[in-house]
Design a protein around this motif. Structure first.
Motif, PDB file in Angstrom:
ATOM      1  N   HIS A  92      -5.359   2.483  -0.808  1.00  0.00           N
ATOM      2  CA  HIS A  92      -4.946   1.201  -1.383  1.00  0.00           C
ATOM      3  C   HIS A  92      -5.028   0.067  -0.362  1.00  0.00           C
ATOM      4  CE1 HIS A  92      -3.767   2.356  -5.431  1.00  0.00           C
ATOM      5  NE2 HIS A  92      -3.268   3.468  -4.916  1.00  0.00           N
ATOM      6  N   LEU A  93      -4.797   0.378   0.912  1.00  0.00           N
ATOM      7  CA  LEU A  93      -4.963  -0.647   1.938  1.00  0.00           C
ATOM      8  C   LEU A  93      -6.425  -1.087   1.992  1.00  0.00           C
ATOM      9  CD1 LEU A  93      -3.846  -2.342   4.251  1.00  0.00           C
ATOM     10  CD2 LEU A  93      -4.294  -0.405   5.791  1.00  0.00           C
ATOM     11  N   TYR A  94      -7.323  -0.125   1.921  1.00  0.00           N
ATOM     12  CA  TYR A  94      -8.751  -0.452   1.895  1.00  0.00           C
ATOM     13  C   TYR A  94      -9.093  -1.315   0.685  1.00  0.00           C
ATOM     14  CZ  TYR A  94     -13.639   0.289   0.607  1.00  0.00           C
ATOM     15  OH  TYR A  94     -14.939   0.111   0.197  1.00  0.00           O
ATOM     16  N   GLN A  95      -8.570  -0.954  -0.469  1.00  0.00           N
ATOM     17  CA  GLN A  95      -8.842  -1.714  -1.676  1.00  0.00           C
ATOM     18  C   GLN A  95      -8.283  -3.131  -1.595  1.00  0.00           C
ATOM     19  OE1 GLN A  95     -10.424  -0.632  -4.986  1.00  0.00           O
ATOM     20  NE2 GLN A  95     -11.392   0.342  -3.229  1.00  0.00           N
TER      21      GLN A  95
ATOM     22  N   MET B 226     -12.047   3.990  13.929  1.00  0.00           N
ATOM     23  CA  MET B 226     -13.264   4.441  13.254  1.00  0.00           C
ATOM     24  C   MET B 226     -13.017   4.846  11.812  1.00  0.00           C
ATOM     25  SD  MET B 226     -15.439   6.708  16.013  1.00  0.00           S
ATOM     26  CE  MET B 226     -14.214   8.043  15.962  1.00  0.00           C
ATOM     27  N   SER B 227     -11.862   5.446  11.541  1.00  0.00           N
ATOM     28  CA  SER B 227     -11.658   6.109  10.256  1.00  0.00           C
ATOM     29  C   SER B 227     -10.757   5.381   9.276  1.00  0.00           C
ATOM     30  CB  SER B 227     -11.085   7.512  10.499  1.00  0.00           C
ATOM     31  OG  SER B 227      -9.821   7.434  11.139  1.00  0.00           O
ATOM     32  N   VAL B 228      -9.919   4.447   9.734  1.00  0.00           N
ATOM     33  CA  VAL B 228      -8.942   3.834   8.845  1.00  0.00           C
ATOM     34  C   VAL B 228      -9.624   3.181   7.639  1.00  0.00           C
ATOM     35  CG1 VAL B 228      -8.891   1.670  10.188  1.00  0.00           C
ATOM     36  CG2 VAL B 228      -6.963   2.269   8.681  1.00  0.00           C
ATOM     37  N   LEU B 229     -10.759   2.545   7.865  1.00  0.00           N
ATOM     38  CA  LEU B 229     -11.559   2.008   6.768  1.00  0.00           C
ATOM     39  C   LEU B 229     -12.907   2.708   6.653  1.00  0.00           C
ATOM     40  CD1 LEU B 229     -10.896  -1.822   7.195  1.00  0.00           C
ATOM     41  CD2 LEU B 229      -9.724  -0.217   5.683  1.00  0.00           C
ATOM     42  N   GLY B 230     -13.314   3.416   7.716  1.00  0.00           N
ATOM     43  CA  GLY B 230     -14.607   4.075   7.712  1.00  0.00           C
ATOM     44  C   GLY B 230     -14.735   5.132   6.631  1.00  0.00           C
ATOM     45  N   MET B 231     -13.715   5.967   6.487  1.00  0.00           N
ATOM     46  CA  MET B 231     -13.799   7.032   5.482  1.00  0.00           C
ATOM     47  C   MET B 231     -13.708   6.491   4.058  1.00  0.00           C
ATOM     48  SD  MET B 231     -12.196  10.423   7.232  1.00  0.00           S
ATOM     49  CE  MET B 231     -13.283  11.419   6.233  1.00  0.00           C
ATOM     50  N   PRO B 232     -12.804   5.545   3.771  1.00  0.00           N
ATOM     51  CA  PRO B 232     -12.833   4.961   2.420  1.00  0.00           C
ATOM     52  C   PRO B 232     -14.149   4.271   2.097  1.00  0.00           C
ATOM     53  CG  PRO B 232     -10.745   4.489   3.494  1.00  0.00           C
ATOM     54  CD  PRO B 232     -11.634   5.093   4.535  1.00  0.00           C
ATOM     55  N   VAL B 233     -14.744   3.601   3.089  1.00  0.00           N
ATOM     56  CA  VAL B 233     -16.030   2.939   2.865  1.00  0.00           C
ATOM     57  C   VAL B 233     -17.092   3.961   2.476  1.00  0.00           C
ATOM     58  CG1 VAL B 233     -17.947   1.780   4.025  1.00  0.00           C
ATOM     59  CG2 VAL B 233     -15.632   0.900   4.279  1.00  0.00           C
TER      60      VAL B 233
ATOM     61  N   SER C 112       0.832  -1.209   0.000  1.00  0.00           N
ATOM     62  CA  SER C 112       0.000   0.000   0.000  1.00  0.00           C
ATOM     63  C   SER C 112       0.860   1.249   0.000  1.00  0.00           C
ATOM     64  CB  SER C 112      -0.919  -0.006   1.226  1.00  0.00           C
ATOM     65  OG  SER C 112      -1.839  -1.070   1.165  1.00  0.00           O
ATOM     66  N   LEU C 113       1.928   1.252   0.780  1.00  0.00           N
ATOM     67  CA  LEU C 113       2.845   2.391   0.779  1.00  0.00           C
ATOM     68  C   LEU C 113       3.495   2.570  -0.589  1.00  0.00           C
ATOM     69  CD1 LEU C 113       4.566   2.020   4.270  1.00  0.00           C
ATOM     70  CD2 LEU C 113       3.135   3.926   3.511  1.00  0.00           C
TER      71      LEU C 113
END
Length: 265
Positions: free
Chosen positions: A248-251, A180-187, A23-24
């Motif tokens: 990219h981590l979310y993806q 809350m936000s690491v995947l919450g905002m991409p979702v 991801s980086l």
């Protein structure tokens, strides 16, 4: 013409440490592909940091600066939306002009993202309040008006205890916001879901694989804090890479694609 977004929360797999490194790498690639956009959205971080530091120095309340610096990474996700949208469009081979990205980000104001952003701001403000209380409890009787000229106060036994306790409390706040936000905002950007569902999805993923997400969160926090040291200028590079990498981590951990909802244009 219609636009579609998948409906409902995604099915997520547990991330691996290889996902973090990849991801980086992808984040650096996206920043190289659209450096102007990266620098533009990073400028919000830099300007906010300089404004924060300037206000505390001019008002002689630099002791607040420590609280702000410790809490600053909490609000990092608020300005990451531009990086997410850029990476999403690069991935889809879509329009990545300045007008297209900023217009897309602006349209999110009427959706669910502002609700999550508001929660993060409330947590940040509560951290300020609690941090000031910690100051008062440990150093309330110490003569201190400017941390730049009274650093010895922090090196005293009481000062070190305050720093240790405050860091631990700040770490808890940071982990809550991160979860809350690491995947919450991409979702919320990628899916047709409400902010409560996005938060629950993100927290559930972090709880399911805490060791990997903890390393990711610590890495993001450390890189951010180091980038802040040279007058916040390092954020011009750190924030775009980390923002793109977060998308990219979310993806990478998204494994299923629910049916899309058609929205007439």
């Amino acid at each position: 013409m219609t636009q579609s977004r998948p409906h409902g929360a995604p099915t997520l797999r547990a991330p691996t440490f290889n996902d973090l490194s990849e991801s980086l790498r992808s984040g650096l690639k996206d920043f190289s592909a659209a450096p102007g956009l990266g620098l533009f959205f990073a400028s919000f971080f830099v300007l906010a940091g300089l404004l924060m530091a300037g206000i505390t120095v001019l008002t002689g309340t630099t002791y607040w600066l420590i609280l702000a610096v410790m809490g600053y990474p909490l609000v990092g996700s608020l300005a990451a939306l531009g990086f997410y949208e850029t990476s999403k469009r690069l991935q889809d081979d879509d329009d990545v002009t300045f007008a297209a990205i900023t217009r897309s980000v602006w349209t999110q104001r009427g959706g669910q993202l502002p609700w999550l952003a508001a929660i993060i701001v409330v947590v940040f403000l509560f951290w300020f309040f609690l941090g000031h209380t910690i100051f008062a409890l440990f150093l309330g009787l110490s003569p201190m008006t400017n941390v730049l000229s009274t650093l010895d106060v922090f090196l005293s036994p009481t000062g070190l205890m305050m720093l240790g306790f405050g860091t631990a409390v700040g770490g808890v706040f940071a982990m809550i916001v991160f979860a809350m936000s690491v995947l919450g905002m991409p979702v919320l950007l990628d899916r047709d879901v409400d902010f409560v569902t996005a938060i629950i999805t993100s927290i559930g993923a972090v709880v399911g694989k805490p060791q990997v997400y903890l390393i990711w969160g610590i890495s993001v926090a450390v890189i951010t804090l180091i980038a802040m040291l040279p007058f916040f200028l390092g954020l011009f590079v750190a924030m775009p890479i980390l923002g793109h990498a977060s998308w990219h981590l979310y993806q990478r951990v998204t494994t299923a694609e629910p049916a899309a909802v058609q929205n007439p244009a």
